[in-house]
Design a protein around this motif. Structure first.
Motif, PDB file in Angstrom:
ATOM      1  N   ASP A  55      -5.760   2.250 -11.609  1.00 37.18           N
ATOM      2  CA  ASP A  55      -5.373   0.988 -12.464  1.00 37.18           C
ATOM      3  C   ASP A  55      -4.493   0.150 -12.079  1.00 37.18           C
ATOM      4  OD1 ASP A  55      -4.638  -0.720 -14.580  1.00 37.18           O
ATOM      5  OD2 ASP A  55      -5.471   0.595 -16.374  1.00 37.18           O
ATOM      6  N   PRO A  56      -4.956  -1.164 -11.825  1.00 36.52           N
ATOM      7  CA  PRO A  56      -3.835  -2.076 -11.066  1.00 36.52           C
ATOM      8  C   PRO A  56      -2.767  -2.391 -11.913  1.00 36.52           C
ATOM      9  CG  PRO A  56      -5.807  -3.240 -11.559  1.00 36.52           C
ATOM     10  CD  PRO A  56      -6.184  -1.723 -11.757  1.00 36.52           C
ATOM     11  N   VAL A  57      -2.717  -2.593 -13.269  1.00 36.60           N
ATOM     12  CA  VAL A  57      -1.538  -2.800 -14.139  1.00 36.60           C
ATOM     13  C   VAL A  57      -0.713  -1.588 -14.220  1.00 36.60           C
ATOM     14  CG1 VAL A  57      -1.143  -3.246 -16.430  1.00 36.60           C
ATOM     15  CG2 VAL A  57      -3.123  -4.346 -15.558  1.00 36.60           C
ATOM     16  N   LYS A  58      -1.149  -0.262 -14.196  1.00 38.78           N
ATOM     17  CA  LYS A  58      -0.440   0.859 -14.257  1.00 38.78           C
ATOM     18  C   LYS A  58       0.249   1.009 -12.957  1.00 38.78           C
ATOM     19  CE  LYS A  58      -3.089   3.720 -17.702  1.00 38.78           C
ATOM     20  NZ  LYS A  58      -4.057   4.838 -17.787  1.00 38.78           N
ATOM     21  N   ALA A  59      -0.362   0.493 -11.616  1.00 40.66           N
ATOM     22  CA  ALA A  59       0.289   0.856 -10.432  1.00 40.66           C
ATOM     23  C   ALA A  59       1.390   0.034 -10.388  1.00 40.66           C
ATOM     24  CB  ALA A  59      -0.945   0.539  -9.637  1.00 40.66           C
ATOM     25  N   VAL A  60       1.268  -1.266 -10.756  1.00 37.13           N
ATOM     26  CA  VAL A  60       2.461  -2.297 -10.701  1.00 37.13           C
ATOM     27  C   VAL A  60       3.404  -1.658 -11.612  1.00 37.13           C
ATOM     28  CG1 VAL A  60       3.142  -4.524 -11.155  1.00 37.13           C
ATOM     29  CG2 VAL A  60       0.937  -4.399  -9.810  1.00 37.13           C
ATOM     30  N   ASN A  61       3.099  -1.245 -12.618  1.00 42.92           N
ATOM     31  CA  ASN A  61       4.090  -0.945 -13.615  1.00 42.92           C
ATOM     32  C   ASN A  61       5.078   0.410 -13.115  1.00 42.92           C
ATOM     33  OD1 ASN A  61       4.693  -1.938 -16.697  1.00 42.92           O
ATOM     34  ND2 ASN A  61       2.647  -2.702 -15.940  1.00 42.92           N
ATOM     35  N   LEU A  62       4.350   1.145 -12.238  1.00 38.86           N
ATOM     36  CA  LEU A  62       5.104   2.534 -11.717  1.00 38.86           C
ATOM     37  C   LEU A  62       6.226   1.889 -10.857  1.00 38.86           C
ATOM     38  CD1 LEU A  62       2.111   4.743 -10.754  1.00 38.86           C
ATOM     39  CD2 LEU A  62       4.045   5.184 -12.560  1.00 38.86           C
ATOM     40  N   THR A  63       6.274   0.351 -10.529  1.00 41.71           N
ATOM     41  CA  THR A  63       7.152   0.170  -9.690  1.00 41.71           C
ATOM     42  C   THR A  63       8.397  -0.831 -10.451  1.00 41.71           C
ATOM     43  OG1 THR A  63       6.147  -2.063  -9.221  1.00 41.71           O
ATOM     44  CG2 THR A  63       5.673  -0.193  -7.694  1.00 41.71           C
ATOM     45  N   LYS A  64       8.164  -0.784 -11.756  1.00 48.03           N
ATOM     46  CA  LYS A  64       9.245  -1.557 -12.411  1.00 48.03           C
ATOM     47  C   LYS A  64      10.569  -1.044 -12.455  1.00 48.03           C
ATOM     48  CE  LYS A  64       8.154  -3.433 -16.825  1.00 48.03           C
ATOM     49  NZ  LYS A  64       8.099  -3.362 -18.074  1.00 48.03           N
ATOM     50  N   PRO A  65      10.795   0.308 -12.528  1.00 44.06           N
ATOM     51  CA  PRO A  65      12.254   0.902 -12.281  1.00 44.06           C
ATOM     52  C   PRO A  65      12.949   0.556 -11.239  1.00 44.06           C
ATOM     53  CG  PRO A  65      10.769   2.403 -13.486  1.00 44.06           C
ATOM     54  CD  PRO A  65       9.930   1.483 -12.835  1.00 44.06           C
ATOM     55  N   PRO A  66      12.227   0.648  -9.846  1.00 44.13           N
ATOM     56  CA  PRO A  66      12.829   0.184  -8.746  1.00 44.13           C
ATOM     57  C   PRO A  66      13.124  -1.454  -8.711  1.00 44.13           C
ATOM     58  CG  PRO A  66      11.202   1.539  -8.196  1.00 44.13           C
ATOM     59  CD  PRO A  66      10.908   1.320  -9.487  1.00 44.13           C
ATOM     60  N   TYR A  67      12.172  -2.134  -9.274  1.00 44.26           N
ATOM     61  CA  TYR A  67      12.321  -3.764  -9.455  1.00 44.26           C
ATOM     62  C   TYR A  67      13.807  -4.062 -10.172  1.00 44.26           C
ATOM     63  CZ  TYR A  67      11.809  -8.502 -10.146  1.00 44.26           C
ATOM     64  OH  TYR A  67      12.212  -9.936 -10.400  1.00 44.26           O
ATOM     65  N   ASN A  98      15.590   5.288  -0.525  1.00 45.52           N
ATOM     66  CA  ASN A  98      16.059   6.304  -1.419  1.00 45.52           C
ATOM     67  C   ASN A  98      15.597   5.778  -3.065  1.00 45.52           C
ATOM     68  OD1 ASN A  98      17.417   7.504   0.368  1.00 45.52           O
ATOM     69  ND2 ASN A  98      19.232   6.196  -0.097  1.00 45.52           N
ATOM     70  N   VAL A  99      15.179   4.561  -3.330  1.00 48.02           N
ATOM     71  CA  VAL A  99      14.822   4.313  -4.568  1.00 48.02           C
ATOM     72  C   VAL A  99      13.408   4.025  -4.660  1.00 48.02           C
ATOM     73  CG1 VAL A  99      15.410   2.495  -6.665  1.00 48.02           C
ATOM     74  CG2 VAL A  99      17.225   3.383  -5.211  1.00 48.02           C
ATOM     75  N   LEU A 100      12.759   3.120  -3.693  1.00 46.53           N
ATOM     76  CA  LEU A 100      11.344   2.616  -3.636  1.00 46.53           C
ATOM     77  C   LEU A 100      10.522   3.545  -3.077  1.00 46.53           C
ATOM     78  CD1 LEU A 100       9.419   0.371  -4.006  1.00 46.53           C
ATOM     79  CD2 LEU A 100      10.210  -0.692  -1.844  1.00 46.53           C
ATOM     80  N   ALA A 101      10.970   4.041  -1.938  1.00 46.54           N
ATOM     81  CA  ALA A 101       9.921   5.121  -1.325  1.00 46.54           C
ATOM     82  C   ALA A 101       9.322   6.124  -2.013  1.00 46.54           C
ATOM     83  CB  ALA A 101      10.617   5.407  -0.150  1.00 46.54           C
ATOM     84  N   PRO A 102      10.063   6.864  -2.853  1.00 45.92           N
ATOM     85  CA  PRO A 102       9.830   7.942  -3.732  1.00 45.92           C
ATOM     86  C   PRO A 102       8.540   7.517  -4.798  1.00 45.92           C
ATOM     87  CG  PRO A 102      11.962   8.133  -3.716  1.00 45.92           C
ATOM     88  CD  PRO A 102      11.637   6.838  -3.110  1.00 45.92           C
ATOM     89  N   VAL A 103       8.552   6.216  -5.094  1.00 49.90           N
ATOM     90  CA  VAL A 103       7.594   5.760  -6.147  1.00 49.90           C
ATOM     91  C   VAL A 103       6.318   5.520  -5.714  1.00 49.90           C
ATOM     92  CG1 VAL A 103       7.213   3.917  -8.024  1.00 49.90           C
ATOM     93  CG2 VAL A 103       9.521   5.086  -7.831  1.00 49.90           C
ATOM     94  N   VAL A 104       6.306   4.917  -4.369  1.00 50.09           N
ATOM     95  CA  VAL A 104       5.278   4.088  -3.811  1.00 50.09           C
ATOM     96  C   VAL A 104       3.821   5.011  -3.395  1.00 50.09           C
ATOM     97  CG1 VAL A 104       4.446   3.127  -1.510  1.00 50.09           C
ATOM     98  CG2 VAL A 104       6.624   2.618  -2.569  1.00 50.09           C
ATOM     99  N   PRO A 105       3.976   6.480  -2.952  1.00 54.10           N
ATOM    100  CA  PRO A 105       2.628   7.017  -2.737  1.00 54.10           C
ATOM    101  C   PRO A 105       2.022   7.096  -4.035  1.00 54.10           C
ATOM    102  CG  PRO A 105       4.299   8.018  -1.767  1.00 54.10           C
ATOM    103  CD  PRO A 105       4.893   7.089  -2.562  1.00 54.10           C
ATOM    104  N   ALA A 106       2.323   7.510  -5.294  1.00 56.59           N
ATOM    105  CA  ALA A 106       1.566   7.621  -6.600  1.00 56.59           C
ATOM    106  C   ALA A 106       1.341   6.126  -6.997  1.00 56.59           C
ATOM    107  CB  ALA A 106       2.668   8.436  -7.772  1.00 56.59           C
ATOM    108  N   ALA A 107       2.125   5.272  -6.965  1.00 53.97           N
ATOM    109  CA  ALA A 107       1.807   4.073  -7.236  1.00 53.97           C
ATOM    110  C   ALA A 107       0.563   3.337  -6.653  1.00 53.97           C
ATOM    111  CB  ALA A 107       2.682   2.870  -7.352  1.00 53.97           C
ATOM    112  N   ASP A 108       0.550   3.710  -5.240  1.00 53.53           N
ATOM    113  CA  ASP A 108      -0.447   3.132  -4.469  1.00 53.53           C
ATOM    114  C   ASP A 108      -1.828   3.785  -4.688  1.00 53.53           C
ATOM    115  OD1 ASP A 108      -1.306   1.315  -2.088  1.00 53.53           O
ATOM    116  OD2 ASP A 108      -1.949   3.455  -1.322  1.00 53.53           O
ATOM    117  N   ARG A 109      -1.806   5.126  -5.171  1.00 53.59           N
ATOM    118  CA  ARG A 109      -3.129   5.594  -5.342  1.00 53.59           C
ATOM    119  C   ARG A 109      -3.425   5.712  -6.933  1.00 53.59           C
ATOM    120  NH1 ARG A 109      -0.335  10.065  -2.818  1.00 53.59           N
ATOM    121  NH2 ARG A 109       0.459  10.965  -4.800  1.00 53.59           N
ATOM    122  N   GLU A 110      -2.540   5.090  -7.799  1.00 57.33           N
ATOM    123  CA  GLU A 110      -3.199   4.895  -9.058  1.00 57.33           C
ATOM    124  C   GLU A 110      -4.183   3.794  -9.066  1.00 57.33           C
ATOM    125  OE1 GLU A 110      -4.210   4.306 -12.714  1.00 57.33           O
ATOM    126  OE2 GLU A 110      -2.289   5.792 -12.358  1.00 57.33           O
TER     127      GLU A 110
END
Length: 436
Positions: A38-50, A24-36
């Motif tokens: 820029d590796p820095v931006k990709a990781v930062n998209l997961t900061k809220p779930p972290y 419910n929290v992580l899965a909605p973020v993963v597809p866009a983050a994995d497609r990003e």
């Protein structure tokens, strides 16, 4: 009397809660983050779930309870980890590598260091705190880390040099593939770094472990753009006359950095194995759903054909095998003071390689449609390919650790079966590292 594989009510509750977070929290973020890209931006998209994981007690669940951590057993940790890894093992690596980075402090640190570093890790009001593990070095000639325990003089072996200068160590050299490099290419809050405190020695001689804190002058980071595990922040780390206080050296690891490496990768072996189980489980559930709902031009769903049923049945069985071996290895860690240099390595080798095959078998069931990005199999294959080659690569450190113990004439081949402690010592290192 039976061997009990039944989870307790507390374990089931934990599994349910972590699964709910992952879905419910992580899965909605993963597809866009994995497609990003820029590796820095990709990781930062997961900061809220972290942050949510941190506040829920997941991010530091493996640290000792008496320093504010969750105090989970290794078995409990694996139950929780599988649920996150089904959704994204890269994000799980960010979370679980808090253990790789900070467990050495609990094993080899002084009481003052435990209070200073572990308390900070478990009491961050922002929920963004990251621990890191930094052992590997970049490839080159000479460089790399697979043969870190080669019994030859410098320049063989670990090349990051820490020279004592008064109240500090001055560190020079490079590292590659730290478990995490922070949210902003500025490093994690605290990383355990393997250094050579005896500049003249090679192999395992003179290796130590020191905690390098975020903001240390002379330490710079450059993210690595990766094919798999894109949602964890690996990097190249450069140390240019970085000055680290002497009191950050883990006292029980001084001159025994090789033991830190071997113990850490033994602790994380079952974690990597259960992560592979999670990825294979995701592929299996996708393939089974596809087989139930597609006919491939026939008059009935392909699940009713023998070949499909047999292959998926084999995959399902291997997932169960992998899970129970991982639980067993974690149970061994819990019983033997978090030492499992033999069992942890065996578990990591066999399960990660078996699970890679499971993911590919699922792709064969789905056929050419598995190549469509929207179906998610390409990502699962990328993730599965990581497990056998990271975390002390199977064809390097892990198999060598097993070989070193088996070659000992005093080794008891029934030790694991009888749940005996198998001690890994310095004379078990370095086997296979010197070409005749």
């Amino acid at each position: 009397m039976t061997i009990n594989f039944t989870m307790s009510e507390a374990q089931r509750k934990m599994q349910y809660e972590v699964r709910a977070f992952a879905e419910n929290v992580l899965a909605p973020v993963v597809p866009a983050a994995d497609r990003e890209p820029d590796p820095v931006k990709a990781v930062n998209l997961t900061k809220p779930p972290y942050v949510e994981a941190y506040k829920a007690g997941i991010a530091m669940c493996m640290l000792p309870a008496n320093y504010g951590g969750g105090g989970l057993s290794c078995v409990d940790l694996l139950i929780a980890a599988e649920e996150i890894c089904v959704v994204d093992p890269g994000f799980a690596c960010t979370v679980l590598c808090n253990g790789l980075g900070l467990m050495p402090v609990s094993w080899y640190g002084s009481e003052e260091q435990k209070e200073r570093f572990l308390r900070a890790a478990t009491s961050d009001p922002t929920g963004e705190y990251l621990g890191g593990w930094t052992a590997s070095e970049p490839p080159g000639r000479p460089s790399g880390t697979a043969n870190f325990d080669i019994p030859l003089p410098r320049p063989a072996g670990v090349g990051l040099i820490a020279t004592r200068d008064g109240d500090h160590y001055v560190i020079n050299g490079r590292k590659y593939w730290p478990s995490s490099a922070g949210w902003d290419e500025q490093g994690v809050n605290a990383q355990t770094v393997i250094v050579r405190t005896d500049p003249e020695a090679g192999g395992t001689e003179g290796l130590s472990a020191i905690v390098v804190e975020r903001g240390t002058p002379g330490v710079t980071y450059k993210y690595i753009d990766k094919e798999g595990h894109r949602l964890t922040s690996n990097a190249e780390v450069t140390f240019d006359n970085a000055r680290v206080p002497v009191e950050n050296l883990l006292p029980e690891a001084h001159g025994n950095g090789d033991f830190v490496i071997n113990r850490n990768f033994a602790w994380s072996g079952p974690v990597a194995a259960i992560a592979a189980v999670g990825v294979a489980r995701a592929a299996y559930e996708k393939a089974l759903d596809f087989a139930r709902n597609n006919t491939a031009g026939a008059l009935k769903p392909i699940i009713e054909f023998q070949n499909v049923g047999y292959v998926l049945g084999d995959v399902a069985a291997k997932i169960e095998m992998g899970r129970y071996f991982s639980w067993r290895a974690a149970d061994y860690l819990d019983k033997h003071d978090q030492h499992a240099e033999l069992v942890g390595a065996m578990n990591k080798i066999q399960v990660t390689e078996m699970m890679f095959d499971c993911v590919y078998k699922c792709m064969q069931i789905v056929g050419v449609n598995s190549l469509e990005a929207g179906n998610g199999f390409g990502k699962l294959l990328r993730e599965a390919s990581v497990f056998p080659i990271y975390d002390g690569g199977n064809m390097g450190m892990q198999r060598r650790r097993v070989h070193g113990l088996l070659a000992d004439p005093m080794f008891n081949p029934r030790a694991i079966m009888e749940d005996d402690y198998v001690k890994f010592d310095k004379h078990h290192e370095a086997i296979d590292t010197v070409v005749p």
